[in-house]
Motif scaffolding. Structure first.
Motif, short mmCIF file in Angstrom:
data_model
loop_
_atom_site.label_atom_id
_atom_site.label_comp_id
_atom_site.label_asym_id
_atom_site.label_seq_id
_atom_site.Cartn_x
_atom_site.Cartn_y
_atom_site.Cartn_z
N ILE A 1 1.04 -1.22 0.22
CA ILE A 1 -0.12 -0.21 0.13
C ILE A 1 0.84 1.32 0.06
CG2 ILE A 1 -1.72 1.34 1.54
CD1 ILE A 1 -2.75 -1.25 2.28
N GLY A 2 1.96 1.33 0.79
CA GLY A 2 2.87 2.37 0.92
C GLY A 2 3.55 2.74 -0.39
N LEU A 3 3.78 1.65 -1.26
CA LEU A 3 4.46 1.71 -2.74
C LEU A 3 3.27 1.92 -3.69
CD1 LEU A 3 7.14 -1.09 -2.10
CD2 LEU A 3 7.47 1.41 -2.10
N ASN A 4 2.04 1.99 -3.35
CA ASN A 4 0.88 2.28 -4.09
C ASN A 4 0.84 0.87 -5.29
OD1 ASN A 4 0.18 4.80 -3.59
ND2 ASN A 4 2.09 5.69 -4.60
N LEU A 5 1.37 -0.22 -4.77
CA LEU A 5 1.01 -1.43 -5.42
C LEU A 5 -0.26 -2.10 -5.35
CD1 LEU A 5 4.54 -3.19 -5.03
CD2 LEU A 5 3.61 -2.16 -6.73
N ILE A 6 -0.91 -1.63 -4.02
CA ILE A 6 -2.31 -1.79 -3.82
C ILE A 6 -2.80 -0.53 -3.40
CG2 ILE A 6 -4.10 -3.23 -2.10
CD1 ILE A 6 -2.03 -5.15 -1.63
N PRO A 7 -4.01 -0.05 -4.04
CA PRO A 7 -4.52 1.25 -3.85
C PRO A 7 -4.68 1.69 -2.66
CG PRO A 7 -6.09 -0.01 -4.98
CD PRO A 7 -4.71 -1.01 -4.93
N ASP B 1 -9.21 -8.51 -2.09
CA ASP B 1 -9.07 -8.74 -3.31
C ASP B 1 -7.80 -9.56 -3.55
OD1 ASP B 1 -11.45 -7.58 -3.97
OD2 ASP B 1 -10.69 -5.81 -4.61
N PHE B 2 -7.08 -9.37 -2.60
CA PHE B 2 -5.62 -9.94 -2.80
C PHE B 2 -5.51 -11.27 -1.98
CE2 PHE B 2 -5.14 -5.79 -4.70
CZ PHE B 2 -4.04 -5.87 -5.53
N ILE B 3 -6.21 -11.23 -0.87
CA ILE B 3 -6.40 -12.38 0.00
C ILE B 3 -7.75 -13.16 0.01
CG2 ILE B 3 -5.79 -13.16 2.45
CD1 ILE B 3 -4.43 -10.31 2.65
#
Length: 307
Positions: free
Chosen positions: A249-255, A262-264
């Motif tokens: 999230i911090g790297l904006n890979l997950i919005p 959605d990813f888990i």
């Protein structure tokens, strides 16, 4: 990283750095229980019940409090049991090993059944679950209390201890082993019900930690609590997954945290047997709760002077 720090560490300048988090908060994220009202149950050495809330809540009567969550403005309403999976480890080491002819070096094959239905198990925990699945629900009336290191919620008492209650001449080690798993699940139901005095726990609960690796335990938790139980992939690693999600999230890979689920996704689902709950486990649960009330003074007499 700053230029100076990067040179000292032998890393690249500008590398993103993230702080860690508490196990309870990160495990909730790794469980995919991040939305308001989501409940997850953890079973490792200890165990807990946690529900996502949007304000700080404290229940001093039940020793439950909301701790800061990973998402800004969100908290985890958190109830803890000191010994959960530790009880299963204890019963493995002290009751199971000699009866089922497995020695401490674990060099023997773990096999059960004959002919075409014989199955080889990869570890003793799986083998124990296969053995006790043949014992009737309710462990033929035996109740176990999982307070091997005192207790925190819904009562705080460092003097509380574990016990087997209602043993008869017909009781065998298989009943005792099953009673341990049932006792841990009874206590989680107790924490769930205590939590519901202040918040609404979710109907579908994510179950994570090493205890969630075994389907028997997952179904047992569903039957005793009456909740649908979901597990995720590699439930024993969800703390690390939660930390990785925060970095993503911090790297904006997950919005955002809103997209974490959605990813888990859920890997397995266990529906409760409500008939079994009503006919067997509800009665056992009432006895389980009464055991502390009836023995509080006895625990204090035996253990009150221990340091």
């Amino acid at each position: 990283l700053t230029e100076k720090a990067a040179k000292e560490l032998g890393l690249e300048e500008g590398t993103a750095v993230f702080g860690g988090g508490g196990d309870a908060s990160l495990i909730g994220v790794g469980a995919g229980a991040v939305e308001l009202g989501d409940t997850h149950i953890y079973q490792g050495t200890s165990g807990w019940v946690s529900t996502v809330v949007d304000k700080s809540i404290v229940d001093t009567a039940s020793m439950i409090a909301a701790i800061v969550g990973a998402k800004d403005g969100y908290y985890n309403y958190f109830a803890e049991l000191e010994t959960a999976g530790k009880c299963v480890e204890w019963v493995k080491d002290h009751l199971a090993l000699d009866e089922i002819d497995i020695y401490l070096d674990k060099s023997h094959d773990l096999r059960r059944g004959k002919g075409d239905i014989e199955k080889v198990y990869t570890n003793l925990f799986e083998y124990m679950a296969a053995v006790i699945s043949e014992v009737p629900a309710g462990s033929n009336g035996v109740i176990f209390t999982p307070w091997l290191h005192g207790n925190r919620c819904p009562f705080e008492d460092p003097n509380a201890r574990g016990m087997f209650f209602n043993i008869s001449l017909d009781t065998g080690k298989t009943e005792l082993i099953r009673a341990v798993l049932e006792g841990v699940c009874y206590h989680k139901r107790w924490m769930l019900e205590a939590s519901e005095r202040k918040v609404k726990t979710s109907d579908v609960i994510r179950f994570v930690g090493g205890g969630a690796l075994n389907d028997f335990t997952c179904q047992l938790l569903a039957d005793i609590t009456g909740h649908t139980i979901e597990t995720v992939d590699s439930p024993q690693n969800v703390g690390a997954v939660g930390a990785a999600v925060c970095v993503a999230i911090g790297l904006n890979l997950i919005p955002s945290f809103d997209k974490v689920k959605d990813f888990i996704p859920a890997k397995k689902m266990f529906k409760p047997n409500l008939k079994l709950k009503a006919e067997v486990y509800d009665k056992g649960f009432e006895v389980f709760k009464n055991l502390y009330k009836a023995n509080k003074q006895n625990f204090a007499l035996l253990n009150g002077n221990h340091k």
